[in-house]
Design an enzyme around this catalytic site. Structure first.
Site, mmCIF file in Angstrom:
data_model
loop_
_atom_site.group_PDB
_atom_site.id
_atom_site.type_symbol
_atom_site.label_atom_id
_atom_site.label_comp_id
_atom_site.label_asym_id
_atom_site.label_seq_id
_atom_site.Cartn_x
_atom_site.Cartn_y
_atom_site.Cartn_z
ATOM 1 N N ASP A 1 -0.273 5.171 0.854
ATOM 2 C CA ASP A 1 -0.547 6.101 1.957
ATOM 3 C C ASP A 1 -0.467 5.384 3.291
ATOM 4 O O ASP A 1 -1.154 4.385 3.519
ATOM 5 C CB ASP A 1 -1.950 6.709 1.799
ATOM 6 C CG ASP A 1 -1.990 7.789 0.738
ATOM 7 O OD1 ASP A 1 -1.144 8.691 0.790
ATOM 8 O OD2 ASP A 1 -2.856 7.719 -0.155
ATOM 9 N N ASP B 1 -1.274 -0.701 6.081
ATOM 10 C CA ASP B 1 -1.507 -0.081 7.384
ATOM 11 C C ASP B 1 -2.977 -0.108 7.782
ATOM 12 O O ASP B 1 -3.307 0.280 8.891
ATOM 13 C CB ASP B 1 -1.027 1.376 7.380
ATOM 14 C CG ASP B 1 -1.918 2.266 6.528
ATOM 15 O OD1 ASP B 1 -2.173 1.911 5.356
ATOM 16 O OD2 ASP B 1 -2.370 3.308 7.033
ATOM 17 N N ASP C 1 0.857 -1.174 0.000
ATOM 18 C CA ASP C 1 0.000 0.000 0.000
ATOM 19 C C ASP C 1 0.902 1.236 0.000
ATOM 20 O O ASP C 1 2.098 1.153 0.321
ATOM 21 C CB ASP C 1 -0.891 -0.034 1.236
ATOM 22 C CG ASP C 1 -1.891 1.106 1.257
ATOM 23 O OD1 ASP C 1 -2.539 1.356 0.240
ATOM 24 O OD2 ASP C 1 -1.999 1.763 2.316
#
Length: 343
Positions: A28, A225, A26
């Protein structure tokens, strides 16, 4: 399909960058935040790549093209080609192309990333419900997307035109805080029409399929995250995952994770890719030990004894919480234990 319920973070005697052939990362909250590289990301990714691991960057944001994303990463010191970037725009374009004829018109509610992905699949982006579209596709269009675009989508969807969405993330991080994401925009059209879109992005299977088709990964590791997109996407794809604590997920959310949100591994940041993962072992009477910490379940809260690395304590707490919860959500209070770990 029946699958076992994860009750503790797994151990690995090998560095994760050696145990897996491809990292599906991922962006961001993992690689960058607010446009700037997260601490240790650039060096960790360089080391993993030099060791032979393929790096692929997987994003639900359909606004930017792969070329734009790759350029941003390269500017941050992470050399990246467009072929290393997989977006939800690409996943939804493939999904549409499997259901409409080659050369069909598609009404686009979103940005350039969607238009480029549709053209790649031989589809023709159009701007009006009156252009006789065979499908409507909706993706994040940025803060300047005109309100009238939602009306245009609603007109077509209300006529029975098939509706697709790149993703349904309700929020998106920005340099100024949390902003409405594509999921919020999808809700506008849903309210106006009562219809439901076909969705491609994380955590749903079309996005995972797109990453595997484009990378050829045989043993991928999802690195993210967010529990509800990255980790659930890995769960749905039946592949392993690494949660890094540099983004939106905190210790309390991790302890309360239902089975589909429990990562295979937990680490502080992307340095976790470069080493192994410690054992979390049973310590008697329902307790678990990791490193110098032992976690147990009290009457109404999680207890923690010992000392050592904070992450080891968190891993032990996860084992107690997830075991106590089974297929549900842990209701024991872990606040005091997490505070002791500084998490």
């Amino acid at each position: 399909m029946s699958r076992s319920v994860r009750t503790r973070p797994e151990a690995s005697g090998q560095a994760l960058s050696e145990a897996y052939d491809t990292a599906l990362l991922d962006l961001d909250g993992v690689v960058y935040a607010g446009g700037n590289a997260i601490a240790h990301a650039v060096e960790s990714l360089a080391t993993a790549r030099e060791g032979g691991m393929r790096l692929a960057y997987v994003t639900n944001n359909a606004l930017r093209t792969p070329d734009t994303v790759a350029g941003h990463l390269t500017e941050l010191g992470i050399p990246t080609g467009a072929e290393d970037v997989i977006t939800s725009a690409q996943a939804v374009a493939r999904l549409i192309s499997e259901q409409v004829p080659q050369g069909a018109r598609v009404l686009v509610i979103g940005g350039e990333g969607l238009r480029v992905a549709l053209r790649e699949r031989g589809l023709v982006p159009v701007e009006s419900a009156d252009d006789d579209p065979a499908a409507v596709v909706q993706g994040f269009g940025g803060p300047d997307l005109p309100w009238g675009r939602f009306a245009e989508a609603s007109y077509a969807v209300a006529r029975g035109v098939p509706w697709f969405a790149s993703n349904t993330d309700l929020t998106i991080p920005s340099g100024r805080g949390i902003a409405p994401g594509n999921g919020a925009a999808v809700e506008v059209v849903r309210i106006a029409t009562g219809a439901e879109p076909q969705v491609a992005g994380k955590p749903l299977p079309p996005m995972h399929r797109e990453t595997i088709l484009r990378t050829g990964a045989r043993r991928p590791l999802v690195v993210g995250d967010r529990l509800d997109t990255d980790i659930e996407g890995a769960f749905n794809g039946e592949v392993d995952s690494l949660l890094v604590l540099t983004g939106v997920t905190d210790g309390a959310q991790l302890l309360a994770a239902p089975p589909q949100h429990r990562p295979t591994y937990v680490d502080a940041d992307l340095r976790g890719m470069l080493g192994g993962q410690p054992d979390v072992v049973e310590a008697g009477e329902g307790g678990f030990r990791c490193g110098g910490w032992t976690a147990t379940a009290g009457a109404d809260r999680l207890e923690l004894d010992g000392e050592g690395e904070a992450l080891d304590g968190l891993r032990a707490l996860c084992a107690v919480a997830w075991t106590a919860a089974g297929e549900g959500v842990c209701e024991l209070d872990g606040g005091k234990a997490l505070a002791r770990l500084g998490l």
